[in-house]
Design a protein around this motif. Structure first.
Motif, short mmCIF file in Angstrom:
data_model
loop_
_atom_site.label_atom_id
_atom_site.label_comp_id
_atom_site.label_asym_id
_atom_site.label_seq_id
_atom_site.Cartn_x
_atom_site.Cartn_y
_atom_site.Cartn_z
N SER A 1 -28.41 -24.42 7.35
CA SER A 1 -26.73 -24.57 7.86
C SER A 1 -26.39 -25.88 7.62
N TYR A 2 -25.12 -26.24 7.76
CA TYR A 2 -24.52 -27.41 6.98
C TYR A 2 -23.83 -27.55 9.09
N ARG A 3 -23.37 -29.02 9.20
CA ARG A 3 -22.90 -29.57 10.03
C ARG A 3 -21.39 -29.31 9.65
N PRO B 1 -24.34 -21.45 8.76
CA PRO B 1 -25.50 -21.25 8.89
C PRO B 1 -24.86 -21.66 6.83
N VAL B 2 -25.47 -21.24 5.58
CA VAL B 2 -25.03 -20.80 4.35
C VAL B 2 -26.28 -19.70 4.32
N LEU B 3 -27.71 -20.79 4.15
CA LEU B 3 -28.58 -19.97 4.16
C LEU B 3 -29.26 -19.24 5.09
N GLY C 1 -23.38 -15.42 -7.65
CA GLY C 1 -23.02 -14.92 -5.93
C GLY C 1 -21.81 -15.63 -6.12
N PRO C 2 -20.85 -15.36 -4.91
CA PRO C 2 -19.10 -15.35 -4.71
C PRO C 2 -19.83 -17.30 -4.81
N SER C 3 -18.24 -18.23 -5.21
CA SER C 3 -18.44 -19.53 -4.93
C SER C 3 -18.40 -19.77 -3.00
N GLY C 4 -19.31 -20.70 -2.83
CA GLY C 4 -19.36 -20.70 -1.70
C GLY C 4 -20.80 -20.25 -0.39
N SER C 5 -21.00 -19.69 -1.88
CA SER C 5 -21.84 -18.42 -0.76
C SER C 5 -23.56 -19.30 -1.24
N GLY C 6 -24.05 -20.34 -1.34
CA GLY C 6 -25.26 -21.49 -1.24
C GLY C 6 -25.75 -21.36 -2.28
N LYS C 7 -25.57 -21.35 -3.56
CA LYS C 7 -26.25 -20.90 -4.59
C LYS C 7 -27.07 -22.69 -4.83
N SER C 8 -25.63 -23.48 -5.05
CA SER C 8 -25.99 -24.93 -5.33
C SER C 8 -26.77 -25.14 -4.48
N THR C 9 -26.74 -24.70 -2.77
CA THR C 9 -27.36 -25.49 -1.64
C THR C 9 -29.08 -24.94 -1.98
N LEU C 10 -29.05 -23.75 -2.71
CA LEU C 10 -30.56 -23.31 -3.27
C LEU C 10 -31.50 -24.37 -3.61
N LEU D 1 -28.00 -30.64 -12.32
CA LEU D 1 -26.81 -30.51 -11.11
C LEU D 1 -25.72 -30.32 -11.91
N GLN D 2 -24.60 -29.88 -11.20
CA GLN D 2 -23.08 -29.72 -11.60
C GLN D 2 -22.53 -30.72 -11.68
N ASP D 3 -22.58 -31.95 -11.07
CA ASP D 3 -23.08 -33.56 -11.42
C ASP D 3 -23.10 -33.51 -11.91
N THR E 1 -25.12 -19.00 -12.34
CA THR E 1 -24.50 -18.65 -13.22
C THR E 1 -23.29 -17.81 -12.89
N HIS E 2 -22.31 -17.85 -12.94
CA HIS E 2 -20.68 -16.86 -12.67
C HIS E 2 -20.52 -16.16 -13.86
N ASP E 3 -20.87 -15.94 -15.57
CA ASP E 3 -21.31 -15.52 -16.16
C ASP E 3 -21.53 -14.87 -16.67
N1 ATP Z 1 -23.13 -31.46 2.11
C1 ATP Z 1 -22.90 -30.40 3.04
N2 ATP Z 1 -21.95 -30.33 4.04
C2 ATP Z 1 -21.19 -29.16 4.74
N3 ATP Z 1 -20.93 -28.49 4.42
C3 ATP Z 1 -21.84 -28.27 2.80
C4 ATP Z 1 -22.27 -29.33 2.20
N4 ATP Z 1 -22.93 -28.95 1.05
C5 ATP Z 1 -22.22 -27.93 0.73
N5 ATP Z 1 -21.70 -26.98 1.68
C6 ATP Z 1 -20.60 -25.97 2.28
O1 ATP Z 1 -22.02 -24.70 1.73
C7 ATP Z 1 -21.34 -23.81 1.48
C8 ATP Z 1 -22.30 -23.04 0.08
O2 ATP Z 1 -22.15 -24.41 -1.18
P1 ATP Z 1 -22.48 -24.29 -2.08
O3 ATP Z 1 -22.16 -25.48 -2.87
O4 ATP Z 1 -24.50 -24.24 -1.99
O5 ATP Z 1 -22.13 -23.01 -2.71
P2 ATP Z 1 -22.15 -22.13 -4.28
O6 ATP Z 1 -22.41 -20.87 -4.63
O7 ATP Z 1 -23.07 -23.06 -5.31
O8 ATP Z 1 -20.63 -22.45 -4.97
P3 ATP Z 1 -20.30 -22.90 -6.40
O9 ATP Z 1 -20.02 -21.37 -7.45
O10 ATP Z 1 -18.86 -22.67 -5.65
O11 ATP Z 1 -20.83 -23.21 -6.55
C9 ATP Z 1 -19.89 -24.08 0.90
O12 ATP Z 1 -19.29 -23.46 1.80
C10 ATP Z 1 -19.91 -25.80 1.19
O13 ATP Z 1 -19.43 -25.91 2.24
#
Ligand code: ATP
Length: 223
Positions: A12-14, A21-23, A40-49, A91-93, A202-204
């Motif tokens: 989760s993120y604060r 909760p993200v994952l 997965g959709p944008s913002g679903s947590g892929k980069s977090t994972l 990473l993306q950046d 990937t989104h592709d």
């Molecule tokens: N450091 C952080 N602090 C607070 N919230 C965060 C942080 N990093 C990510 N989030 C939130 O967690 C959610 C998931 O983000 P994440 O970047 O993992 O999604 P994603 O699936 O990779 O999105 P995209 O496809 O747009 O790259 C988003 O709602 C984002 O705003």
């Protein structure tokens, strides 16, 4: 055999109105010797994972094992060693050094390799990879002067130069045309031998279709 095992991971993120909760219980088994996709959709947590798998962050709960071993603490020397020797990440950046050349950026992880390699060997290895990725005429360019797609390929070369067991790549073809995407996917495929695995976000759908398996992240879980 699974190279990567993720069990019931939560993160989760604060947020201003409390924890977000993200994952919410991600479990995943990635077998050796393949190229796999997470969509997965944008913002679903892929980069977090991906950040958790790269040991750049820790889960709130759950476990992650690579080659049978639990991940070390992110900012420990074992975490640095994991990211240098076991895991490669795009990473993306891309976090490249803008003033350094494409070759020197791609060769950077070899500086920390043991046994040590000579400067000549490091540059030759980097040049070979970059050439394979279509950057043979950009080897000595500072990466700050390269295009987005060129920078993306320098980041890929840097991530694979150590021959990692686990390669994690967040949108590695997002800035590339079809021909360059083919080169990157060909490189990944040639790396996917026993003892290794490649996981790309990937989104592709065309990229996912070329992978051995695709998981979808929805509502905090993988399907
Ligand atoms: N450091 C952080 N602090 C607070 N919230 C965060 C942080 N990093 C990510 N989030 C939130 O967690 C959610 C998931 O983000 P994440 O970047 O993992 O999604 P994603 O699936 O990779 O999105 P995209 O496809 O747009 O790259 C988003 O709602 C984002 O705003």
């Amino acid at each position: 055999m699974s190279l990567l095992t993720v069990h019931d991971v939560h993160r989760s993120y604060r947020g201003p109105a409390g924890d977000v909760p993200v994952l919410r219980g991600v479990s995943l088994q990635v077998p050796e010797g393949g190229v796999h996709a997470i969509m997965g959709p944008s913002g679903s947590g892929k980069s977090t994972l991906l950040r958790l798998l790269a040991c750049l962050d820790t889960p709130d709960a759950g476990s992650i094992r690579v080659a049978g071993r639990s991940l070390p603490a992110p900012w420990s020397s074992d975490g640095d060693a994991y990211r240098n020797r076991t895991c490669g990440i795009v990473l993306q950046d891309h976090l490249l050094i803008d003033r350094a050349t494409a070759v020197d950026n791609a060769a950077l992880p070899l500086l920390y390799a043991r046994p040590r390699t000579s400067k000549r060997e490091r540059r030759d290895m980097a040049a070979e990879l970059l050439t394979r990725l279509g950057l043979g005429d950009r080897l000595r360019h500072p990466v700050g002067r390269l295009s987005g797609g060129e920078r993306q390929r320098v980041a890929i070369a840097r991530a694979v130069i150590m021959g990692p067991s686990l390669l994690l790549a967040d949108e590695p073809t997002g800035a590339l045309d079809e021909e360059r995407t083919d080169e990157v996917m060909g490189l990944f495929r040639s790396m996917s031998q026993p003892g290794r695995a490649i996981v790309i976000v990937t989104h592709d759908p065309a990229v996912a279709a070329r992978c051995d398996h695709t998981w979808r992240l929805r509502a905090g879980r993988l399907e």
